[in-house]
Design an enzyme around this catalytic site. Structure first.
Site, mmCIF file in Angstrom:
data_model
loop_
_atom_site.group_PDB
_atom_site.id
_atom_site.type_symbol
_atom_site.label_atom_id
_atom_site.label_comp_id
_atom_site.label_asym_id
_atom_site.label_seq_id
_atom_site.Cartn_x
_atom_site.Cartn_y
_atom_site.Cartn_z
ATOM 1 C CB SER A 147 -0.971 -0.048 1.190
ATOM 2 O OG SER A 147 -1.998 0.898 1.032
ATOM 3 C CG HIS B 210 -5.832 -2.361 0.715
ATOM 4 N ND1 HIS B 210 -5.113 -2.129 -0.445
ATOM 5 C CD2 HIS B 210 -5.225 -1.617 1.692
ATOM 6 C CE1 HIS B 210 -4.120 -1.293 -0.180
ATOM 7 N NE2 HIS B 210 -4.165 -0.973 1.104
ATOM 8 C CG ASP C 156 -7.218 -3.026 -2.875
ATOM 9 O OD1 ASP C 156 -7.773 -2.111 -2.241
ATOM 10 O OD2 ASP C 156 -6.015 -3.320 -2.745
#
Length: 268
Positions: free
Chosen positions: A96, A248, A220
């Site tokens: 991320s 995610h 996601d």
């Protein structure tokens, strides 16, 4: 083993360092810390790798200075850790927010000591839409998130956690995951949100030449799969593996699949 490593005068980062063998250096996402990789660390150490998890400045057990939350400084922090631990033949893994920081490290520091790269649901090459990059959220949505953090950070983190997962986690897991976000400094959380809003990593991509594994959950809702589809087209040597039926937080939702793909790539 845990290290506190000074990365600039008066600023120390906490680094978890477990196992022996080729070092795999993990950069966590916003707004958690290296503990998010516990299901990877146990498996990698068992497979003969050295797990190195960095708490970025402002997060976990690291110092939380007033400044330094831009990608350049965070990439410099990573380089300071690499030099302090005298690491060689690194696999750098960014999840991320850790993804664009890893990409910045690769470009800014000429892939220093890195032989392979893993980008895990990366917020890269940038997190928000612009005229030249059509994916992600509007910059104004980050401003709303910051307002929510300043109003009631625990409530914001609980809500953010709901977006994080496609599969429903257990209640104890939700509490644990929320606690990782609460370990962060509010200031660091907000400053990093501003970096996610404003930073652009498109120019970092030509600086990445090593073999790169992209892992991304198909569902996601935070970093859309479009990010990794774009990266797969614009990196010199990239392989994209889609993690089905996960969001995610695929490193939790599909632990076995995630770990198997990582180890396959590491042994390649």
């Amino acid at each position: 083993m845990g290290h506190f490593i000074e990365v600039e005068t008066g600023v120390k980062l906490f680094v978890e360092d477990i196992g022996e063998g080729q070092p795999v250096v993990f950069l966590h996402g916003w707004p958690v810390n290296h503990k998010m990789f516990e299901y990877q660390s146990t498996e990698l150490v068992k497979q003969g790798y050295r797990f190195i998890g960095i708490d970025l400045r402002g997060y976990g057990q690291s110092d939380r200075p007033a400044s330094g939350y831009d990608y350049d400084r965070k990439a410099d922090d990573v380089k300071a850790v690499v030099e302090h631990l005298q690491l060689e033949n690194i696999v750098l893994a960014g999840f991320s927010m850790g993804g664009p920081i890893a990409a910045r490290y690769m470009n800014r520091h000429k892939e220093f000591k890195v032989s392979k790269l893993m980008l895990l649901a990366p917020a890269a090459p940038r997190f928000t839409k612009t005229d030249h990059f059509p994916y992600g959220i509007e910059a104004s949505e980050i401003d709303g998130m910051i307002a929510s953090i300043q109003e009631d950070r625990p409530a914001f983190l609980a809500e953010f956690g709901k977006q994080f997962f496609h599969q429903e986690p257990s209640d104890p897991f939700k509490q644990w995951f929320g606690s990782l976000g609460l370990e962060a400094s509010a200031h660091g959380t907000i400053q990093s949100a501003l970096a996610l809003r404003d930073e652009d990593g498109l120019e970092d991509l030509p600086g990445i030449t090593v073999p790169t594994l992209l892992l991304h959950g198909t569902e996601d809702e935070i970093c859309p799969l479009d990010f990794s589809l774009y990266l797969a087209e614009h990196l010199a040597d990239a392989e994209l593996i889609k993690i089905e039926n996960s969001g995610h937080g695929f490193v939790f939702e599909e632990k076995e699949k995630t770990n198997n793909e990582m180890i396959r790539f590491l042994k390649r």
